[in-house]
Design an enzyme around this catalytic site. Structure first.
Site, PDB file in Angstrom:
ATOM      1  N   LYS A 113       3.831  -4.218  15.121  1.00 39.26           N
ATOM      2  CA  LYS A 113       4.699  -3.439  14.234  1.00 39.26           C
ATOM      3  C   LYS A 113       6.091  -3.237  14.824  1.00 39.26           C
ATOM      4  O   LYS A 113       7.056  -3.028  14.090  1.00 39.26           O
ATOM      5  CB  LYS A 113       4.046  -2.117  13.875  1.00 39.26           C
ATOM      6  CG  LYS A 113       2.816  -2.350  12.988  1.00 39.26           C
ATOM      7  CD  LYS A 113       2.250  -1.079  12.407  1.00 39.26           C
ATOM      8  CE  LYS A 113       1.168  -1.385  11.386  1.00 39.26           C
ATOM      9  NZ  LYS A 113      -0.059  -1.962  11.980  1.00 39.26           N
TER      10      LYS A 113
HETATM   11  C1  LIG Z   1      -1.006  -2.692  11.302  1.00 37.16           C
HETATM   12  C2  LIG Z   1      -1.925  -3.537  12.081  1.00 37.16           C
HETATM   13  C3  LIG Z   1      -2.673  -4.572  11.482  1.00 37.16           C
HETATM   14  C4  LIG Z   1      -2.658  -4.819   9.980  1.00 37.16           C
HETATM   15  O1  LIG Z   1      -1.435  -5.337   9.541  1.00 37.16           O
HETATM   16  P1  LIG Z   1      -1.085  -5.348   7.968  1.00 37.16           P
HETATM   17  O2  LIG Z   1       0.344  -5.741   7.915  1.00 37.16           O
HETATM   18  O3  LIG Z   1      -1.308  -3.934   7.495  1.00 37.16           O
HETATM   19  O4  LIG Z   1      -1.996  -6.322   7.310  1.00 37.16           O
HETATM   20  C5  LIG Z   1      -3.453  -5.374  12.285  1.00 37.16           C
HETATM   21  N1  LIG Z   1      -3.537  -5.179  13.618  1.00 37.16           N
HETATM   22  C6  LIG Z   1      -2.844  -4.183  14.239  1.00 37.16           C
HETATM   23  C7  LIG Z   1      -2.996  -4.012  15.701  1.00 37.16           C
HETATM   24  C8  LIG Z   1      -2.008  -3.336  13.496  1.00 37.16           C
HETATM   25  O5  LIG Z   1      -1.331  -2.350  14.123  1.00 37.16           O
END
Ligand SMILES: *Cc1c(COP(=O)(O)O)cnc(C)c1O
Length: 471
Positions: A113
C-alpha cells in the site's frame, strides 16, 4: 483526459477534481474515459527508465491538469531508494524457473500500500497548497491501510489524519508502527470495539454533511482513483524485469481483497501491456474466486466473513470490483447501476453466468482465480523457506499457492509480494517455528513511546475529538 462514473452520470471531470474524492456523486467509481494505448516501440523506450521516470510517463497519460515539471518532481520525490530500499524500487526475485516474486513491500510500512499511498501524500499536499485548502483525513483500519496512510501523510502541510483502529486487535508490530509516530498532524484513535465499529463511526461522520463540510473531512480509501493509477506503474516495472523484449508475455498473480491491486493490473493490460493472465488469489473469503469460477457475485454478511491469517484480504465485498464489471459489460453505465445499485442492494448478489460478458472475463480480459486456506498458507511459507531460503508473508503465500495452478510454459509468472513476514509474525512462527526477519531500521519499535488515545465506540466522542483538534 476526463473521468466518468461507472453508473452513467453524464458529468466528466479532470484528474485533480477527483483526486480528493471517493465515490462519484451517483454512487459509482471513477474511471478514465478511455485507456491510453502503448505499443511495442513505446514499451521499448520505457524499458530503460528508472521507476520514478516510468511513473511520470504513465501518470502523464492520465493527468493533464498538473504541469509536467511539477508532476515529474512529485514522482522523483516519491520513488527514491531512501524510501523504498533499493534502486529498482520493486526488485524482481526469481524463485525457480518461470516463477518470480515482485517485491512491493519495502516502503516505510512494509506492505504494498505504500507504493500508492506515498504518491498520494505528495499529490494531496501539492493540490491542497495550490487551492489554499486543508484536509482532515478520517479513516478506519485493521492494520495495513492506516499505517500506510499515516506514514504517507506525516508532516505534510495542510493535512491531518484521524485514524481509528480497534483497540488491541492489530498485530503488536502494526500497533507499534502506527502508535510510535510522534508527528503533530497524526492522531491515533484506538476504539474500544471491533473493526466494524470503527467503520461505522467513519460512515456516520461522513454522513453528517454539515460536520463533513465544516471540518473538511476526507478519506484515502482504496476506491480512490489516484491510488489505483499509482499501482499501474509496478505492473510495467515487473514486466520489464521479467522479459528481454516486447515480444514476450507475462502473467501476474495478485493476492486480492478489495480488488484494487489487480484492477490496476487490468488497467495496465487494457493499455496494451503484454499480460497473458491476471490471476486473482483469495483466502477463505472467496467472493472474487467464486465470481470468476461461476459468474455469480455474492457479497457476504459480517457473520460469514472469516477472520484469517491473511487479514488484509478479509473482505465481505470487493469495493473496486465495480470498475472491472463496468468494462466487462461494455462500459454500460445503466447496466452497472442496475447490477451494483439495484440487484446487489436488493439481494446481495448478481449473476452473470448466462451472460456473454462473463465468458469474456477469461478470454478477453485474461482473468483467472483461485483460493487458498490457512493450511495452504502454512505449507507454502514452509516450502518456500525450505526450497529457496526465502521467507514470505501470509498474503504473498496465498498468491504463490494459487499461481501454481496457472503456470504456462514460456510465460513467466510474477507473484506480487504484498507484505513482509514481520507484519504477521504469529503465523510465521506457526509455519517455521522461528521469528520472522526484521529490517534493521525497525529494530525495537515496540519499545518507542506511543501516541494514541482510547475512545469508546461512540461517534459523538470521535466528532468531539476531531473538533477539539482542528483549529
Ligand atoms: C490491502 C492488502 C491486500 C489486498 O489488496 P486489494 O487491493 O484490496 O485487493 C493484500 N495483501 C496485503 C498485505 C494488503 O495489505
Amino acid at each position: 483526459m476526463r473521468y466518468l462514473s461507472t453508473r452513467g452520470d453524464p458529468a466528466r471531470r479532470s484528474f485533480c477534481e477527483i483526486l480528493l474524492e471517493g465515490l462519484a456523486p451517483d454512487g459509482g467509481l471513477y474511471l478514465p474515459e478511455r485507456y491510453p494505448q502503448v505499443d511495442a516501440a513505446l514499451l521499448a523506450r520505457w524499458r530503460s527508465l528508472s521507476y520514478a521516470e516510468l511513473a511520470y510517463e504513465i501518470l502523464s497519460l492520465y493527468i493533464d491538469d498538473i504541469p509536467a515539471g511539477d508532476l515529474r518532481a512529485l514522482c522523483t520525490k516519491t520513488y527514491t531508494p531512501e524510501v523504498f530500499g533499493t534502486r529498482e524500487i520493486v526488485p524482481l526475485r526469481r524463485l525457480e524457473d518461470g516463477v518470480y516474486l515482485e517485491a512491493l513491500s519495502n516502503g516505510p510500512t512494509l506492505a504494498f500500500k505504500d507504493m500508492a499511498m506515498q504518491l498520494l501524500g505528495n499529490l494531496f499536499e501539492y493540490e491542497l497548497a495550490r487551492r489554499g485548502e486543508t484536509l482532515n483525513i478520517l479513516g478506519a483500519t485493521s492494520g495495513d491501510t492506516g499505517s500506510a496512510a499515516e506514514y504517507a501523510m506525516r508532516g505534510k502541510q495542510g493535512i491531518r489524519v484521524f485514524m481509528t483502529s480497534p483497540e488491541g486487535r492489530m498485530s503488536p508490530f502494526q500497533q507499534a508502527q502506527m502508535f510510535s509516530l510522534q508527528d503533530e498532524n497524526i492522531h491515533n484513535l484506538a476504539i474500544a470495539g471491533v473493526f466494524d465499529d470503527c467503520q461505522d463511526i467513519v460512515k456516520a461522520v461522513s454522513n453528517d454533511l454539515a460536520f463533513k463540510r465544516q471540518y473538511r473531512i476526507g478519506t484515502v480509501n482504496s476506491i480512490n482513483w489516484a491510488r489505483l493509477l499509482a499501482q499501474v506503474v509496478y505492473y510495467f516495472a515487473g514486466y520489464f524485469q521479467a522479459t528481454k523484449d516486447e515480444t514476450e508475455r507475462v502473467s501476474f498473480t495478485v493476492p486480492s481483497g478489495n480488488f484494487g491491486n489487480v484492477c490496476a493490473g487490468h488497467v495496465a493490460r487494457m493499455m496494451g501491456l503484454p499480460i497473458e493472465r491476471l490471476v486473482v488469489a483469495t483466502n477463505e473469503n472467496d467472493v472474487l474466486d467464486e465470481f470468476f469460477r461461476t459468474g455469480v457475485y455474492r457479497v457476504r454478511g459480517s457473520a460469514d466473513t472469516h477472520e484469517t491469517s491473511s487479514p488484509s484480504m478479509d473482505i465481505s465485498k470487493a469495493s473496486n470490483f465495480e470498475r472491472f464489471v463496468f468494462d466487462l459489460v461494455g462500459r454500460d453505465g445503466e447496466r452497472t447501476r442496475d447490477l451494483f445499485g439495484r440487484q446487489l442492494s436488493a439481494s446481495g448478489r448478481f449473476d452473470l453466468s448466462g451472460d456473454a460478458a462473463f465468458a469474456e472475463a477469461a478470454r478477453h480480459y485474461g482473468f483467472a482465480s483461485g483460493r487458498s486456506t490457512h493450511a495452504d498458507r502454512l505449507a507454502t511459507i514452509r516450502d518456500t523457506w525450505q526450497r529457496f531460503g526465502t521467507m514470505i508473508d501470509t498474503h504473498t503465500a496465498d498468491g504463490l499457492k494459487v499461481s501454481r495452478a496457472h503456470l504456462q510454459s514460456g510465460v513467466p509468472m510474477v507473484v506480487l509480494e504484498t507484505a513482509l513476514p514481520i507484519k504477521f509474525a504469529e503465523t510465521i512462527r506457526e509455519a517455521l517455528g522461528r521469528e520472522p526477519e526484521r529490517p534493521a531500521r525497525l529494530a525495537g519499535i515496540e519499545d518507542l513511546p506511543r501516541r494514541v488515545v482510547v475512545l469508546p465506540a461512540d461517534t459523538a466522542r470521535v466528532m468531539d475529538y476531531i473538533r477539539r483538534h482542528c483549529d
